[in-house]
Write an enzyme that holds these catalytic residues in place. Structure first.
Site, PDB file in Angstrom:
ATOM      1  N   CYS A 142       0.815  -1.227   0.000  1.00  0.00           N
ATOM      2  CA  CYS A 142       0.000   0.000   0.000  1.00  0.00           C
ATOM      3  C   CYS A 142       0.848   1.277   0.000  1.00  0.00           C
ATOM      4  O   CYS A 142       0.310   2.369  -0.184  1.00  0.00           O
ATOM      5  CB  CYS A 142      -0.923   0.009   1.206  1.00  0.00           C
ATOM      6  N   HIS A 282      -3.885   7.700   5.977  1.00  0.00           N
ATOM      7  CA  HIS A 282      -3.993   6.411   5.277  1.00  0.00           C
ATOM      8  C   HIS A 282      -5.378   5.831   5.571  1.00  0.00           C
ATOM      9  O   HIS A 282      -6.024   5.329   4.671  1.00  0.00           O
ATOM     10  CB  HIS A 282      -2.876   5.487   5.739  1.00  0.00           C
ATOM     11  N   LYS A 312     -10.642   7.162   1.828  1.00  0.00           N
ATOM     12  CA  LYS A 312     -11.016   5.765   1.552  1.00  0.00           C
ATOM     13  C   LYS A 312     -12.492   5.506   1.884  1.00  0.00           C
ATOM     14  O   LYS A 312     -13.050   4.501   1.457  1.00  0.00           O
ATOM     15  CB  LYS A 312     -10.092   4.820   2.309  1.00  0.00           C
ATOM     16  N   HIS A 317      -9.905   1.176  -0.774  1.00  0.00           N
ATOM     17  CA  HIS A 317      -8.448   1.164  -0.652  1.00  0.00           C
ATOM     18  C   HIS A 317      -7.847   0.772  -2.005  1.00  0.00           C
ATOM     19  O   HIS A 317      -8.012  -0.366  -2.453  1.00  0.00           O
ATOM     20  CB  HIS A 317      -8.066   0.148   0.425  1.00  0.00           C
ATOM     21  N   PHE A 376       1.170  -3.273   4.161  1.00  0.00           N
ATOM     22  CA  PHE A 376       1.430  -4.611   4.693  1.00  0.00           C
ATOM     23  C   PHE A 376       2.932  -4.853   4.604  1.00  0.00           C
ATOM     24  O   PHE A 376       3.561  -4.543   3.597  1.00  0.00           O
ATOM     25  CB  PHE A 376       0.741  -5.671   3.822  1.00  0.00           C
TER      26      PHE A 376
END
Lengths: 389, 262
Positions: A142, A282, A312, A317, A376
């Site tokens: 991401c 984020h 988002k 996402h 991640f």
């Protein structure tokens, strides 16, 4: 004297909200959202049956190629930049998934295999922009396209190039990804009410919504942009990056890695927290990320009431593309003096105690905006943008 | 020109895990290319496969081993050796990694995939049902390109600026360039830079064939700790060529041999 400040002269996106930067921006400000039932395949029987899909047909590598074509085409047209050896490319992306029908089938041609590679969008961008400078592909989940902007900034600053195409693309609304991420427990399962599924920082958030999209920026040294008469949309003033060194899926509860990235971006830009007027979080809508990011923002900004939102809630996402798309939204927020709200933030989690923008856009000249992307694996990226001079 | 020195190197290759010995074997023309189990149907059937490596001492928790894709298994000891004795601040230690193709699932998804096929075609209804139950929950994470970076950072505690570069052999050089930039500009006091790649599984072998690559595949990892000053980084094309001939084509790893001192 040369001016190696970094400026943005072109932006282009395709998101679940629409094709084009202005279409997306106006839809965002109007409170529209791009989450709905999965159309790419029949999701009957799947634990998650909704996603934030881009308004384009296709799937896999061909869909990604079309996303790049449209988003980068828009950015190049707006910028008016011409190719050459001093124009580089850095794209954040991951490999496209091979069609399941390929398993055990040797009768697949080389072009189709090459189109799946993580660097396929980079090769496409190089060809579209006729860029003869350095090219690279960064792949940190991401954080990928945030990192692409960071690399572009550093290359221009050092004088390796005059301009860079930076961006990212991703398209994960496909069967194995939906199954895989839902088995990880990362996705919202609000099948009965998908338009309210992505709800960053809300007390009742239960996971993120897989999205599709692409975003590209044309970045230039200020003197190069001025010399060719390009219109400056915003400046890129700082880039910060860190590793959590914690766990593969979780971020540390105290948000230390994210805080380190934000502090690094501020230091890189030579700014204090008080000079930041907007934080594009984020904000994935997962319980863990939003809590960790909130603590990170608090540790960097203290009691400063810097307005925060996560886009988002509107568009899910976009994974490898989110850093670039959200940086572009910051460019537009700085340009227009409107800050987008966090959609679906109905009951803020008291543990995510930030100066949230809720309900409607906030009218405010932010001056500087910080956009976060955390991936991640634990890579964190923060980009600091400034209003055009 | 960027001034940075190679302070330490760690590697895991099919011809050894000790730098002087590996260089000696490569220069002497020794080869580790051998018939590889599972790849015997390919035209050459040989590959440069690492035996092991042992992860003893390189994992914080034994159970973390189940999360590691093959390239990360190779990377952990290589990175660990390059960091032995490192006494700097891990928050100021950068990490730049190059990887090859996306890590394959090593067959883990096959039971699930077999359960979702009807008449040789994907059946979405089966995938949402019995196929889903068989799908390994950790699979999406194991197959992300940045998993080498993630595991090296987690197991070795690296917290500085970082990135994963993908895209064939040039990815190694991109990672190296980024590492030099970090050190030269003081964005990191030191940087661990390297690459890890493994193409000795059947899925990778199939893709190599589809791409017309007939040179035997290999696997390896190499990491270098670089810092300001010291010996300038300088490529050594002869060593690169010797290594490639000895251990097979490891994608981005080949570019990284340019950081070896000497």
């Amino acid at each position: 004297m040369t001016d190696r400040r970094i400026v943005v002269t072109g932006i282009g996106v395709v998101t679940p909200l629409g094709i084009g930067a202005e279409t997306t921006w106006q839809a965002l400000l109007a409170g529209e959202q791009g989450v709905g039932p999965i159309r790419r395949f029949d999701p009957a029987g799947f634990p998650v049956r909704f996603a934030a899909e881009a308004p384009l047909p296709g799937s896999g590598a061909s869909l990604k190629a079309r996303l790049v074509e449209l988003a980068l085409g828009e950015a190049l047209e707006q910028s008016g930049i011409r190719g050459g050896p001093r124009l580089g490319v850095c794209v954040g992306s991951e490999a496209a998934r091979p069609p399941i029908e390929w398993l055990g089938n040797a009768d697949v041609n080389a072009d189709d295999v090459a189109a799946l590679a993580p660097d396929a969008p980079t090769r496409q961008a190089v060809a579209m922009a006729r860029a003869g400078g350095p090219r690279s592909t960064v792949s940190t989940a991401c954080t990928s396209s945030s990192q692409a902007i960071g690399e572009a900034l550093l290359r221009i600053r050092r004088g390796e190039v005059d301009a860079m195409i930076a961006g990212g693309v991703d398209a994960l609304s496909e069967p194995l990804m939906v199954v895989g991420f839902s088995k990880l427990g990362a996705l919202s399962t609000r099948n009965e009410d998908p338009t309210r599924a992505s709800r960053p920082f809300d007390l009742h958030r239960d996971g993120f919504v897989l999205g599709e999209g692409a975003g590209f920026l044309v970045l230039e040294a200020a003197d190069h942009a001025i010399a060719r008469g390009a219109k400056v949309l915003a400046t890129i003033d700082g880039w910060g990056c860190s590793c959590n060194a914690w766990r593969i899926t979780d971020s540390p509860p105290d948000g230390r890695g994210a805080a380190q990235a934000m502090r690094a971006a501020l230091a890189d830009a030579g700014l204090t927290p008080a000079q930041v007027g907007y934080i594009n979080a984020h904000g994935t809508s997962t319980p863990q990320n939003d809590l960790s990011e909130s603590r990170a923002i608090r540790s960097v900004f203290g009691a400063l009431p810097v307005p925060v939102s996560s886009t988002k809630g509107h568009m899910g996402h976009l994974v490898a593309a989110c850093g670039a798309v959200e940086a572009i939204l910051c460019v537009q927020a700085l340009r227009d003096g409107w800050l987008p709200p966090t959609r679906n933030l109905e009951e803020p989690d008291p543990e995510c105690d930030l100066a949230h923008i809720r309900g409607t856009p906030a009218r405010m000249r932010a001056g500087h905006a910080l956009t976060n992307a955390f991936g991640f694996g634990g890579s964190n990226g923060s980009v600091l943008l400034g209003e055009a001079p | 020109m960027t001034r940075a020195g190679v302070l330490a190197v760690g590697l895991v290759t099919p011809i050894g895990e000790d730098l002087p010995a590996v260089l000696g074997r490569a220069r002497a023309g020794e080869t580790a290319l051998r018939p590889a189990p599972g790849l015997q149907d390919l035209p050459d059937g040989r590959a440069g496969v690492v035996e092991g490596p042992s992860l003893v001492g390189w994992l914080r928790r034994k159970k973390d081993a189940r999360l590691l894709p093959r390239a990360a298994e190779l990377a952990l000891p290589a990175a660990g050796r390059a960091l032995l004795g490192f006494a700097g601040d891990f928050e100021e230690l950068g990490l730049c990694v190059a990887v090859g193709r996306e890590p394959p699932d090593e067959g883990e998804a096959e039971a699930s995939l077999a359960a979702i096929a009807r008449d040789g075609q994907l059946d979405y209804e089966l995938l949402g049902g019995p196929g889903r139950a068989l799908y390994p929950p950790l699979l999406p994470l194991r197959t992300l390109p940045n998993m080498v970076l993630a595991h090296v950072a987690i197991q070795h505690g690296i917290r500085g600026e970082n990135g994963t570069w993908a895209g064939g052999a040039e990815a190694g050089l991109q990672a190296l360039r980024a590492a030099l930039r970090l050190v030269d500009e003081g964005r990191a006091a030191y940087c661990l830079v390297g690459a890890a790649s493994s193409e000795v599984d059947l899925a990778s072998a199939r893709d190599r064939l589809r791409l017309g690559r007939t040179f035997p595949p290999g696997e390896a990892a190499i990491f270098a700790l670089i810092g300001r000053g010291g010996r300038p980084v300088r490529p050594d094309a002869a060593v690169t060529a010797a290594m490639r001939a000895a251990i097979g084509d490891c994608g981005p790893v080949e570019g990284m041999y340019g950081v070896l001192p000497g």
